[in-house]
Scaffold this motif. Structure first.
Motif, PDB file in Angstrom:
ATOM      1  N   GLY A  57       1.005  -1.087  -0.184  1.00 26.38           N
ATOM      2  CA  GLY A  57      -0.205  -0.197  -0.176  1.00 26.38           C
ATOM      3  C   GLY A  57       0.985   1.224   0.113  1.00 26.38           C
ATOM      4  O   GLY A  57       0.206   2.394  -0.070  1.00 26.38           O
ATOM      5  N   LYS A  58       2.169   1.301   0.175  1.00 28.87           N
ATOM      6  CA  LYS A  58       3.257   1.997   0.551  1.00 28.87           C
ATOM      7  C   LYS A  58       2.558   3.354  -1.016  1.00 28.87           C
ATOM      8  O   LYS A  58       2.882   4.421  -0.625  1.00 28.87           O
ATOM      9  CB  LYS A  58       4.522   2.009   0.501  1.00 28.87           C
ATOM     10  N   THR A  59       2.573   2.600  -2.304  1.00 27.48           N
ATOM     11  CA  THR A  59       2.439   3.600  -3.467  1.00 27.48           C
ATOM     12  C   THR A  59       1.113   4.228  -3.730  1.00 27.48           C
ATOM     13  O   THR A  59       0.903   5.124  -4.084  1.00 27.48           O
ATOM     14  CB  THR A  59       3.060   3.398  -5.012  1.00 27.48           C
ATOM     15  N   THR A  60      -0.047   3.417  -3.227  1.00 33.17           N
ATOM     16  CA  THR A  60      -1.383   3.972  -2.875  1.00 33.17           C
ATOM     17  C   THR A  60      -1.566   4.880  -2.138  1.00 33.17           C
ATOM     18  O   THR A  60      -1.891   6.169  -2.083  1.00 33.17           O
ATOM     19  CB  THR A  60      -2.299   2.916  -2.456  1.00 33.17           C
ATOM     20  N   LEU A  61      -0.406   5.079  -0.577  1.00 33.37           N
ATOM     21  CA  LEU A  61      -0.417   5.740   0.500  1.00 33.37           C
ATOM     22  C   LEU A  61      -0.120   7.539  -0.286  1.00 33.37           C
ATOM     23  O   LEU A  61       0.074   8.220   0.099  1.00 33.37           O
ATOM     24  CB  LEU A  61       0.064   5.481   1.702  1.00 33.37           C
ATOM     25  N   LEU A  62       1.128   7.243  -0.754  1.00 37.96           N
ATOM     26  CA  LEU A  62       2.216   8.042  -1.980  1.00 37.96           C
ATOM     27  C   LEU A  62       0.883   8.707  -3.034  1.00 37.96           C
ATOM     28  O   LEU A  62       0.264  10.569  -2.246  1.00 37.96           O
ATOM     29  CB  LEU A  62       3.109   7.765  -2.753  1.00 37.96           C
ATOM     30  N   HIS A  63       0.175   8.230  -3.506  1.00 38.42           N
ATOM     31  CA  HIS A  63      -1.094   8.991  -4.422  1.00 38.42           C
ATOM     32  C   HIS A  63      -2.252   9.401  -3.803  1.00 38.42           C
ATOM     33  O   HIS A  63      -2.597  10.718  -4.288  1.00 38.42           O
ATOM     34  CB  HIS A  63      -1.387   7.726  -5.414  1.00 38.42           C
ATOM     35  N   VAL A  64      -2.498   9.007  -2.708  1.00 38.87           N
ATOM     36  CA  VAL A  64      -3.732   9.588  -1.958  1.00 38.87           C
ATOM     37  C   VAL A  64      -3.803  11.013  -1.253  1.00 38.87           C
ATOM     38  O   VAL A  64      -3.712  11.984  -1.173  1.00 38.87           O
ATOM     39  CB  VAL A  64      -4.133   8.491  -0.549  1.00 38.87           C
ATOM     40  N   ARG A  93      -5.146  21.722  -9.710  1.00 38.16           N
ATOM     41  CA  ARG A  93      -4.171  23.151  -9.521  1.00 38.16           C
ATOM     42  C   ARG A  93      -3.287  22.515  -8.360  1.00 38.16           C
ATOM     43  O   ARG A  93      -2.127  23.574  -8.090  1.00 38.16           O
ATOM     44  CB  ARG A  93      -5.664  23.940  -9.484  1.00 38.16           C
ATOM     45  N   LEU A  94      -4.214  21.944  -6.750  1.00 39.51           N
ATOM     46  CA  LEU A  94      -3.204  22.102  -6.222  1.00 39.51           C
ATOM     47  C   LEU A  94      -1.833  21.255  -6.520  1.00 39.51           C
ATOM     48  O   LEU A  94      -0.948  21.705  -5.604  1.00 39.51           O
ATOM     49  CB  LEU A  94      -4.008  21.283  -4.895  1.00 39.51           C
ATOM     50  N   ARG A  95      -1.825  20.057  -6.750  1.00 37.00           N
ATOM     51  CA  ARG A  95      -0.221  19.435  -7.709  1.00 37.00           C
ATOM     52  C   ARG A  95       0.213  20.285  -8.170  1.00 37.00           C
ATOM     53  O   ARG A  95       1.473  19.689  -8.559  1.00 37.00           O
ATOM     54  CB  ARG A  95      -1.665  17.693  -8.283  1.00 37.00           C
ATOM     55  N   ARG A  96      -0.282  21.212  -8.941  1.00 32.18           N
ATOM     56  CA  ARG A  96       0.792  22.278  -9.821  1.00 32.18           C
ATOM     57  C   ARG A  96       1.276  23.217  -9.145  1.00 32.18           C
ATOM     58  O   ARG A  96       2.448  23.048  -9.184  1.00 32.18           O
ATOM     59  CB  ARG A  96      -0.129  22.458 -10.763  1.00 32.18           C
ATOM     60  N   GLY A 113      -0.904  12.608  -2.450  1.00 36.03           N
ATOM     61  CA  GLY A 113      -0.986  13.823  -3.263  1.00 36.03           C
ATOM     62  C   GLY A 113      -1.965  14.047  -3.776  1.00 36.03           C
ATOM     63  O   GLY A 113      -1.784  14.768  -4.745  1.00 36.03           O
ATOM     64  N   GLY A 114      -3.386  13.969  -3.645  1.00 36.70           N
ATOM     65  CA  GLY A 114      -4.213  14.010  -4.036  1.00 36.70           C
ATOM     66  C   GLY A 114      -4.601  13.877  -5.748  1.00 36.70           C
ATOM     67  O   GLY A 114      -5.181  14.018  -6.258  1.00 36.70           O
ATOM     68  N   ILE A 115      -3.761  12.471  -5.877  1.00 32.47           N
ATOM     69  CA  ILE A 115      -4.235  11.340  -6.905  1.00 32.47           C
ATOM     70  C   ILE A 115      -4.952  10.460  -6.742  1.00 32.47           C
ATOM     71  O   ILE A 115      -5.964  10.862  -7.957  1.00 32.47           O
ATOM     72  CB  ILE A 115      -2.476  10.961  -7.660  1.00 32.47           C
ATOM     73  N   LEU A 116      -5.263  10.336  -5.766  1.00 27.94           N
ATOM     74  CA  LEU A 116      -6.214   9.092  -5.883  1.00 27.94           C
ATOM     75  C   LEU A 116      -6.996  10.049  -4.184  1.00 27.94           C
ATOM     76  O   LEU A 116      -6.819  10.395  -3.547  1.00 27.94           O
ATOM     77  CB  LEU A 116      -5.919   7.448  -5.119  1.00 27.94           C
ATOM     78  N   ARG A 117      -8.492  10.127  -4.142  1.00 23.90           N
ATOM     79  CA  ARG A 117      -9.610   9.930  -3.174  1.00 23.90           C
ATOM     80  C   ARG A 117      -9.254   8.950  -2.098  1.00 23.90           C
ATOM     81  O   ARG A 117      -9.451   7.674  -2.838  1.00 23.90           O
ATOM     82  CB  ARG A 117     -10.495   9.992  -3.551  1.00 23.90           C
ATOM     83  N   PRO A 118      -9.350   8.719  -0.646  1.00 22.23           N
ATOM     84  CA  PRO A 118      -8.997   7.817   0.205  1.00 22.23           C
ATOM     85  C   PRO A 118     -10.847   7.287  -0.177  1.00 22.23           C
ATOM     86  O   PRO A 118     -11.829   8.173  -0.165  1.00 22.23           O
ATOM     87  CB  PRO A 118      -9.089   8.166   0.611  1.00 22.23           C
ATOM     88  N   GLY A 119     -11.634   6.280   0.076  1.00 19.30           N
ATOM     89  CA  GLY A 119     -12.881   5.539  -0.051  1.00 19.30           C
ATOM     90  C   GLY A 119     -13.164   6.519   2.257  1.00 19.30           C
ATOM     91  O   GLY A 119     -14.474   5.844   1.563  1.00 19.30           O
ATOM     92  N   ALA A 120     -12.158   6.777   2.615  1.00 19.36           N
ATOM     93  CA  ALA A 120     -12.383   6.844   3.864  1.00 19.36           C
ATOM     94  C   ALA A 120     -11.501   7.322   4.689  1.00 19.36           C
ATOM     95  O   ALA A 120     -10.059   7.285   4.060  1.00 19.36           O
ATOM     96  CB  ALA A 120     -13.367   6.362   4.792  1.00 19.36           C
ATOM     97  N   ASP A 166      -9.531  19.478   3.703  1.00 19.91           N
ATOM     98  CA  ASP A 166      -9.349  17.897   3.328  1.00 19.91           C
ATOM     99  C   ASP A 166      -9.463  18.071   2.157  1.00 19.91           C
ATOM    100  O   ASP A 166      -9.810  18.571   1.190  1.00 19.91           O
ATOM    101  CB  ASP A 166     -10.583  17.629   4.296  1.00 19.91           C
ATOM    102  N   LEU A 167      -8.598  17.381   1.231  1.00 21.51           N
ATOM    103  CA  LEU A 167      -7.906  17.314  -0.604  1.00 21.51           C
ATOM    104  C   LEU A 167      -8.961  16.166  -1.355  1.00 21.51           C
ATOM    105  O   LEU A 167     -10.014  16.686  -2.039  1.00 21.51           O
ATOM    106  CB  LEU A 167      -7.003  16.239  -0.613  1.00 21.51           C
ATOM    107  N   ALA A 168      -9.968  15.331   0.026  1.00 26.17           N
ATOM    108  CA  ALA A 168     -11.331  14.712  -0.612  1.00 26.17           C
ATOM    109  C   ALA A 168     -12.050  15.763  -0.831  1.00 26.17           C
ATOM    110  O   ALA A 168     -13.101  15.363  -1.368  1.00 26.17           O
ATOM    111  CB  ALA A 168     -11.193  13.962   0.218  1.00 26.17           C
ATOM    112  N   SER A 169     -12.485  16.411  -0.153  1.00 23.63           N
ATOM    113  CA  SER A 169     -13.157  18.186  -0.314  1.00 23.63           C
ATOM    114  C   SER A 169     -13.284  18.973  -2.061  1.00 23.63           C
ATOM    115  O   SER A 169     -13.761  19.146  -1.911  1.00 23.63           O
ATOM    116  CB  SER A 169     -13.444  18.401   0.669  1.00 23.63           C
ATOM    117  N   LEU A 170     -12.455  18.787  -2.025  1.00 25.38           N
ATOM    118  CA  LEU A 170     -11.748  19.460  -3.155  1.00 25.38           C
ATOM    119  C   LEU A 170     -12.268  18.693  -4.759  1.00 25.38           C
ATOM    120  O   LEU A 170     -12.968  17.365  -4.576  1.00 25.38           O
ATOM    121  CB  LEU A 170     -10.160  19.674  -3.842  1.00 25.38           C
ATOM    122  N   SER A 171     -12.730  20.236  -5.458  1.00 28.03           N
ATOM    123  CA  SER A 171     -12.702  18.908  -6.546  1.00 28.03           C
ATOM    124  C   SER A 171     -12.042  18.659  -7.704  1.00 28.03           C
ATOM    125  O   SER A 171     -10.801  18.934  -7.615  1.00 28.03           O
ATOM    126  CB  SER A 171     -13.869  20.549  -7.625  1.00 28.03           C
TER     127      SER A 171
END
Length: 256
Positions: free
Chosen positions: A69-76, A105-108, A78-85, A94-99
């Motif tokens: 799960g280490k790469t998945t954690l990195l992507h969560v 824009r945040l990643r850039r 970094g805002g690439i993936l949204r967590p399920g919870a 909270d990154l998950a609340s962003l569109s």
């Protein structure tokens, strides 16, 4: 260096550690992160209640076996993936609340990324690869070019600005990727096995460059690695297994 200086030690209790927020406010705070892959017929839990704190200007290694799960954690983070919870907080949001657009824009602007293969665009020069994210984020070309050239020179690539990736060595290409990650003055740089595709000598050189450049830029570095020697260069290491944080180690020998 002894083994216990490079391998994270087990936590003293079951389950992930609660985030520690004493001292300066975290750059990133992940709380009870859960993420599943698949569907109802076959589901894999990649993150299973992960808590993690990223502190200002620190270097943090994330270690563990393949599939932990280490790469998945990195992507969560970094805002690439949204967590399920769970939540990932950055600058009080909270990154998950962003569109999707806001997270892009945040990643850039606030985050930089260095991947194992560099992921440079082959048709662009080194300079163009570095400035592209800045231009997409709305920066002026003159300013972006000036900053990109300064970072390329600082990372030992003076005179190679106009070379395309096919005419660069593996180590040089990773230096371009590092310059791209840092040119936007991010608060956090995420690196996924940044030396994994390089030979040992070149990898050690690139690691020196990455750690030094992140420190110089005042950016936090979160780096996924399977190599204890690479992790030992970071100030803090967390170990993962089966989607959980199971160990934490501070450089110098203190375990948490």
């Amino acid at each position: 260096m002894t083994t216990h200086d490079t391998i994270p030690r087990p936590l003293s209790h079951d389950g992930p550690a609660a985030p520690r927020t004493a001292g300066p406010a975290p750059v990133l705070l992940g709380s009870r992160l859960v993420l599943d892959y698949g569907d109802r017929s076959a589901t894999t839990r990649a993150l299973n209640g992960v808590d993690v704190v990223v502190r200002p200007a620190e270097s943090l290694a994330v270690m563990g076996p393949s599939g932990c799960g280490k790469t998945t954690l990195l992507h969560v983070l970094g805002g690439i993936l949204r967590p399920g919870a769970g939540t990932v907080e950055h600058a009080g949001r909270d990154l998950a609340s962003l569109s999707d657009a806001a997270r892009t824009r945040l990643r850039r602007s606030a985050f930089g990324f260095v991947f194992q293969e560099g992921r440079l665009l082959p048709e662009l020069t080194a300079l163009e690869n570095v400035i592209l994210p800045r231009l997409l984020g709305g920066a002026r070309r003159r300013e972006a070019s000036r900053d990109a050239a300064a970072w390329l020179d600082r990372l030992g690539l003076a005179g190679l600005h106009d070379r395309r990736p096919g005419r660069l060595s593996g180590g040089q290409a990773q230096r371009v990727a590092i310059a791209r990650a840092l040119a936007g003055r991010p608060s956090v740089v995420f690196a996924d096995e940044p030396t994994g595709a390089l030979d040992q000598a070149t990898g050690a050189d690139v690691l020196d460059v990455l750690l030094g450049a992140a420190h110089e830029a005042g950016a936090s570095l979160v780096m996924v690695t399977h190599d204890p020697a690479v992790a030992a260069r970071c100030e803090r290491t967390i170990g993962m297994r089966d989607g959980r944080v199971v160990a934490e180690h501070l450089r110098g020998g203190d375990a948490r």
